[in-house]
Design a protein around this motif. Structure first.
Motif, PDB file in Angstrom:
ATOM      1  N   ARG A 358      40.637  32.538  35.659  1.00 40.05           N
ATOM      2  CA  ARG A 358      41.135  33.882  35.364  1.00 40.05           C
ATOM      3  C   ARG A 358      42.374  34.172  36.206  1.00 40.05           C
ATOM      4  O   ARG A 358      43.413  34.602  35.686  1.00 40.05           O
ATOM      5  CB  ARG A 358      40.036  34.918  35.675  1.00 40.05           C
ATOM      6  CG  ARG A 358      40.177  36.263  34.971  1.00 40.05           C
ATOM      7  CD  ARG A 358      41.003  37.328  35.652  1.00 40.05           C
ATOM      8  NE  ARG A 358      40.654  37.659  37.006  1.00 40.05           N
ATOM      9  CZ  ARG A 358      39.842  38.637  37.358  1.00 40.05           C
ATOM     10  NH1 ARG A 358      39.256  39.378  36.448  1.00 40.05           N
ATOM     11  NH2 ARG A 358      39.601  38.897  38.632  1.00 40.05           N
TER      12      ARG A 358
ATOM     13  N   THR B 276      36.882  41.352  34.843  1.00 40.19           N
ATOM     14  CA  THR B 276      38.040  41.851  34.112  1.00 40.19           C
ATOM     15  C   THR B 276      38.760  40.693  33.418  1.00 40.19           C
ATOM     16  O   THR B 276      38.910  39.623  33.994  1.00 40.19           O
ATOM     17  CB  THR B 276      39.014  42.538  35.089  1.00 40.19           C
ATOM     18  OG1 THR B 276      38.264  43.424  35.918  1.00 40.19           O
ATOM     19  CG2 THR B 276      40.067  43.317  34.357  1.00 40.19           C
ATOM     20  N   LYS B 277      39.215  40.935  32.201  1.00 42.28           N
ATOM     21  CA  LYS B 277      39.924  39.879  31.454  1.00 42.28           C
ATOM     22  C   LYS B 277      41.312  39.657  32.061  1.00 42.28           C
ATOM     23  O   LYS B 277      41.924  40.603  32.564  1.00 42.28           O
ATOM     24  CB  LYS B 277      40.076  40.305  29.992  1.00 42.28           C
ATOM     25  CG  LYS B 277      38.747  40.410  29.272  1.00 42.28           C
ATOM     26  CD  LYS B 277      38.858  39.926  27.818  1.00 42.28           C
ATOM     27  CE  LYS B 277      37.497  39.895  27.177  1.00 42.28           C
ATOM     28  NZ  LYS B 277      36.882  41.252  27.136  1.00 42.28           N
TER      29      LYS B 277
END
Lengths: 452, 452
Positions: A358, B276-277
């Motif tokens: 991410r 969270t993306k």
């Protein structure tokens, strides 16, 4: 809320009654106040008005008020109380608060205070002071209600009644066996819902969640938050009940630990607050700064190795602070997410991989945006597309690297059982400085012929 | 403590009983578990094993377990429960937790869930959802015990008994008048120490400390910590009792607010966690970074104005990152002390002056130490005492300035009623970059003739 204004109004009221010599009025004001408010009032009085206030409080309120004062104010208040009442009040104070006060004294004063106390209470507080700081043993209290296994609900209610005044929490009753080992817990709620003739053994929980005297206070806080408990029993190595930790102390622990994390993350030293003397504060902050100074000089030697490049294109220096700064900033942002995230969860391999991926993507997205932006700016400002591309590509690469450093370093430290907050912002920033300069000048040197 | 290992052991036990088809064994395991543990167990089961577990829990335990699940897991669990039991469980959940769940749904799903609920409960939770986020109104619960003024102690005890099962805390009874206005509070402790025939009116506190529905949750936390309360009543603008905030929610608020401060201080955006993306995280972090990019370019224009100086003494560039970095670091250290210090105290003019003076002295001491050190290093490395002195004196001045900026800027923001944590580390760092370069190149240019 009933806030500052109300606070001030009760102080004014009290002082007016005092001026009018109306002690009944003063007493009426006091009766409506919380210990914290009484402490605020006490501190706001003239020294000569203070003894009067102390005389109007009973031992219990005095003990509660003492717990809200700073150690210096406590010391003054005890001196005003005189020896006999001091002893009474100290015997009545929670021993975790008392330990804090005694810790603040010189050894001579401490021994004098301890000698005056009830032998058992004095022994209790001294035992507490022997536990390492920031452990459950240090913040626990012995003001709780315990019952033997063979009690009935009626007997248990009787014991609560008997100890209501001195125990810090009435929410749980702890059940112990003949060896004082903790074997069960009954909540006050269960007690109320049971019949008076029920046996404690039948209604208690036998899977008691407890901590040991040497459990870190941060872990105690995590458990209390997880289970929404109001108190948590503390046992020694042989499961003997030694005390309980209450939720009000845990709120302070949570604030304290958060402050510590912030100080570590900002590379500040532990134990600096508004009252720390400048010399002490400087000495505590210096070790980090000197270390960072040397790492900063490493950046310097990197630049010096690219002296020729820099000599030929001085404009490269214009973008140095921006590149180094941006890399440091993205690193700190990732760091904050990781350090605080680790507080609330354990991470397995899969989650670590997911997080690193991410942050890599975030670094890429941020790097692309900022890289394109700066390429355009550099081109417009310096009139060289090559220079623009060198700066832009460097920024793209350093932002990805900066984000990864801010993610991987704290995760690695956590894996090695080192507190990840130690990888403070300044450390990440300074490391990222070094990396970013290497990349920037490396790329610039490679494209030097196009830049000239 | 009874930790992870015990957690895993009960999961293994439950699964073994399940495999052996021993439902009584499963039930025995469940009976000893806390809601949090049941939630852990529920999530660890195969989807096809989950309905069985839900069937074994009564409505109360189900409601408590739901509150420990993430919104996604809650949604799945409700689907398994079927419409009737879902309604029962939702009616039983604390409405602050329920509001959080409903907030996570699409509008269509939300309306469907709300329509199924008991009309009164549904209205309650909808009212809660209308309060602004992070206020007392949003985190309060309506599961508490209130009594009218004319009750006797005996009647009050009876009411506690009646509501024991559904109320979130049993520590306080709130006393209201005919208009539902909050006029007093009785602690369970007072109740136990009173006689059954005493009147509530005689034993209650009339100076109730309360907050209003729109009080910021951080302020609620400060009041609860100050008074060591386990719950705090919430009133509307006409003093009508609307709910209570309990200490378990406040612990979460304290952690949440500390995380927010850390994210702000590190220039990260609010609302980024492990889940969270990447796109969302990048978009939330970018505004700050772009701003800092431009400030970073200001440093560049400063350097470009000193291009001639730099052209003549390229060695000046070697010390640039160190000077800018160190100034940023000392600034961040001061910032952390000030921002967290402001949380626990109000500052008057005198205290502000004292703090600024302290930090100035710290900056001076640190500046002298680091300045002398770097003068020697620069002299040995580059063989020029003048260069050493230029670098050393610049560092002394920038460190004093950096410390002051880290102190004065957050104090100023606080005075202007702006959250001082907004003066994040990266902002202070970047500002200090600009200042330090101005000083460094200014001094270098002034002494240029000696440097050549």
């Amino acid at each position: 809320m009933q806030d500052q204004q109300t606070n001030e109004s009760f102080i004014v009221q009290y002082k007016n009654h005092l001026k009018a010599g109306d002690l009944t009025g003063c007493l009426a004001v006091l009766q409506e106040l919380q210990p914290f408010d009484i402490a605020v009032l006490f501190v706001s009085l003239e020294p000569k008005q203070q003894p009067q206030l102390l005389r109007m409080l009973d031992t219990r309120l005095l003990a509660d008020m003492m717990q809200e004062l700073t150690p210096t104010a406590q010391y003054d208040a005890f001196r005003l109380l005189g020896r006999n009442r001091t002893t009474e009040v100290m015997d009545r104070m929670d021993n975790d608060d008392l330990a804090l006060f005694l810790d603040s004294l010189t050894e001579e004063d401490r021994n004098r205070f301890l000698a005056d106390m009830d032998a058992e209470e004095s022994e209790n507080v001294q035992r507490l002071m022997n536990y390492p700081p920031e452990t459950a043993g240090r913040i626990m209290t012995n003001r709780y209600v315990w019952i033997p296994l063979y009690y009935s609900v009626k007997e248990a209610v009787g014991k609560i009644r008997e100890f209501a005044e001195i125990s810090e929490t009435l929410s749980y009753l702890y059940v112990i066996d003949e060896a004082k080992k903790l074997i069960g817990v009954v909540s006050y709620r269960d007690l109320i819902l049971a019949d008076a003739t029920d046996q404690i053994a039948d209604i208690m929980y036998t899977r008691v969640i407890s901590v040991t005297v040497d459990t870190d206070q941060e872990e105690v806080a995590t458990i209390m938050r997880r289970y929404d408990f109001l108190a948590l029993p503390v046992v020694d190595e042989s499961q003997v009940l030694s005390g309980i930790v209450t939720v009000d102390d845990i709120m302070d622990v949570i604030v304290h630990e958060a402050n510590e994390d912030i100080h570590k993350l900002s590379g500040g030293a532990k134990g600096i607050d508004f009252d720390t003397k400048p010399g002490t504060a400087a000495i505590r902050r210096l070790p980090w700064l000197v270390l960072l100074l040397f790492i900063g000089l490493v950046s310097g030697t990197i630049i010096s190795r690219f002296e020729d490049t820099l000599n030929q294109i001085v404009a490269l220096a214009f973008f140095m602070p921006m590149i180094a700064g941006m890399t440091g900033n993205t690193g700190t942002q990732s760091l904050a997410v990781v350090v605080r995230g680790l507080i609330s969860r354990e991470m397995d391999r899969q989650e670590i991989f997911r997080l690193v991926k991410r942050e890599f993507t975030v670094g890429l997205l941020i790097g692309l945006t900022c890289g394109v932006l700066v390429t355009i700016i550099a081109y417009v400002w310096q009139g060289s597309l090559t220079l623009g591309l060198v700066v832009g590509v460097s920024l793209l690469l350093t932002l990805i690297l900066g984000t990864l450093a801010g993610t991987v370093i704290p995760l690695l430290l956590n894996k090695l059982k080192i507190d990840p907050a130690i990888a403070s912002g300044p450390l990440i920033t300074t490391l990222n400085d070094v990396l970013s300069l290497l990349i920037y000048f490396g790329i610039a040197t490679a494209f030097l012929s196009y830049l000239l």
